[in-house]
Design an enzyme around this catalytic site. Structure first.
Site, PDB file in Angstrom:
ATOM      1  N   ASN A  13       0.830  -1.216   0.000  1.00  0.00           N
ATOM      2  CA  ASN A  13       0.000   0.000   0.000  1.00  0.00           C
ATOM      3  C   ASN A  13       0.857   1.254   0.000  1.00  0.00           C
ATOM      4  OD1 ASN A  13      -3.018  -0.567   0.163  1.00  0.00           O
ATOM      5  ND2 ASN A  13      -2.167  -2.053   1.606  1.00  0.00           N
ATOM      6  N   ARG A  84      -1.096  -1.669  15.146  1.00  0.00           N
ATOM      7  CA  ARG A  84      -1.224  -1.120  16.493  1.00  0.00           C
ATOM      8  C   ARG A  84      -2.406  -0.160  16.510  1.00  0.00           C
ATOM      9  NH1 ARG A  84       3.026  -1.182  19.976  1.00  0.00           N
ATOM     10  NH2 ARG A  84       2.280   0.749  20.905  1.00  0.00           N
ATOM     11  N   ASN A 100      -7.054   4.645   7.594  1.00  0.00           N
ATOM     12  CA  ASN A 100      -6.607   3.250   7.743  1.00  0.00           C
ATOM     13  C   ASN A 100      -7.264   2.425   6.647  1.00  0.00           C
ATOM     14  OD1 ASN A 100      -5.413   0.930   9.074  1.00  0.00           O
ATOM     15  ND2 ASN A 100      -7.457   0.420   9.800  1.00  0.00           N
ATOM     16  N   HIS A 102      -8.470  -1.452   5.703  1.00  0.00           N
ATOM     17  CA  HIS A 102      -8.765  -2.703   6.413  1.00  0.00           C
ATOM     18  C   HIS A 102      -9.371  -3.709   5.427  1.00  0.00           C
ATOM     19  CE1 HIS A 102      -9.603  -5.139   9.949  1.00  0.00           C
ATOM     20  NE2 HIS A 102     -10.743  -5.452   9.370  1.00  0.00           N
ATOM     21  N   GLU A 167      -7.383  -2.566  -2.523  1.00  0.00           N
ATOM     22  CA  GLU A 167      -6.760  -1.624  -1.582  1.00  0.00           C
ATOM     23  C   GLU A 167      -5.893  -0.616  -2.317  1.00  0.00           C
ATOM     24  OE1 GLU A 167      -4.509  -3.773   1.333  1.00  0.00           O
ATOM     25  OE2 GLU A 167      -6.278  -4.521   2.366  1.00  0.00           O
TER      26      GLU A 167
HETATM   27  C1  GRF Z   1      -3.291  -4.761   4.060  1.00  0.00           C
HETATM   28  O1  GRF Z   1      -3.924  -5.855   3.517  1.00  0.00           O
HETATM   29  C2  GRF Z   1      -4.190  -4.004   4.991  1.00  0.00           C
HETATM   30  O2  GRF Z   1      -5.517  -4.191   4.694  1.00  0.00           O
HETATM   31  C3  GRF Z   1      -3.895  -4.586   6.330  1.00  0.00           C
HETATM   32  O3  GRF Z   1      -2.541  -4.945   6.288  1.00  0.00           O
HETATM   33  C4  GRF Z   1      -2.139  -5.187   4.953  1.00  0.00           C
HETATM   34  C5  GRF Z   1      -0.899  -4.419   4.667  1.00  0.00           C
HETATM   35  O4  GRF Z   1      -0.324  -4.761   3.452  1.00  0.00           O
HETATM   36  N1  GRF Z   1      -4.253  -3.636   7.363  1.00  0.00           N
HETATM   37  P1  GRF Z   1       0.932  -3.971   2.895  1.00  0.00           P
HETATM   38  O5  GRF Z   1       1.996  -3.973   3.977  1.00  0.00           O
HETATM   39  O6  GRF Z   1       0.489  -2.586   2.532  1.00  0.00           O
HETATM   40  O7  GRF Z   1       1.364  -4.751   1.685  1.00  0.00           O
END
Ligand code: GRF
Length: 205
Positions: A13, A84, A100, A102, A167
């Site tokens: 991400n 966290r 955030n 999720h 995402e």
């Molecule tokens: C994502 O799938 C997010 O939804 C969750 O943790 C993951 C993080 O993935 N909270 P990355 O580290 O961005 O690849």
């Protein structure tokens, strides 16, 4: 706006946010040696690790995090793979300016292991939520959601891979909207004040 991205995992991400051109001035990880730190280094973004320490409670941790964000002149924050709960020192400093991502359609399957919870429950449809962070667990006002079908033979790995594609579109779109003042918050409701124009978001509609 100058952004901080809080991480703790692979950093896919973070990569999507950087690809989308967001001005990321600082990456903070709560874990050492994660992929996200390599992605920050390759992009030339300052990255720091803040490890939880025995004897230092969550408030003290977040006081230190907030001071790092202040020193770096950060205006807004994304948590992506940051496992966290954010506390008052950070939340109060950035009201309505922390996002955030999720991997479920909140309020279903909040908290850790959302994808495992999803598969164990047997739901047929899940998805991705981007929300503003408040003091609760994955409980803040919802900025964007997109549904993803669950296949009968999905494993955590196969479902996670499809969720991440979503995402990587939804999170940068939401961050840009916040960056450009296009989100209005009215209680639990987040209104996009102008039609979304960001290419990465539109292509998925
Ligand atoms: C994502 O799938 C997010 O939804 C969750 O943790 C993951 C993080 O993935 N909270 P990355 O580290 O961005 O690849």
């Amino acid at each position: 706006m100058k952004w901080a991205v809080l991480v703790g995992g692979r950093g896919s991400n973070l990569a999507a946010l950087l690809d989308a051109g967001l001005d990321v001035g600082l990456v903070v990880s709560h874990r050492a040696e994660v992929g996200a730190l390599d992605i920050a280094a390759r992009a030339g973004v300052p990255a720091r690790v803040l490890l939880p320490r025995a004897g230092r409670g969550p408030l003290a941790y977040d006081r230190e995090l907030a001071s790092w964000l202040g020193e770096a002149h950060i205006d807004a924050v994304v948590a992506a793979g940051y496992l966290r709960i954010l506390r008052a020192p950070v939340i109060d400093r950035y009201p309505g300016r922390i996002l955030n991502v999720h991997p479920s359609l909140l309020p279903a399957f909040a908290g850790l292991h959302a994808i495992e919870q999803t598969l164990a429950h047997g739901v047929k449809v899940t998805g991705v939520t981007v929300h503003l962070v408040d003091a609760g667990l994955d409980s803040g006002p919802i900025v964007a959601q997109q549904a993803v079908a669950v296949a009968p033979d999905d494993t955590p790995a196969t479902l996670s891979a499809r969720l991440q594609v979503v995402e990587h579109r939804l999170l940068p779109a939401a961050a840009w909207a916040l960056d450009q003042g296009r989100l209005r918050v009215n209680g639990r409701h987040v209104i996009w004040t102008e039609p979304e124009t960001h290419a990465r978001f539109d292509e998925g509609r």
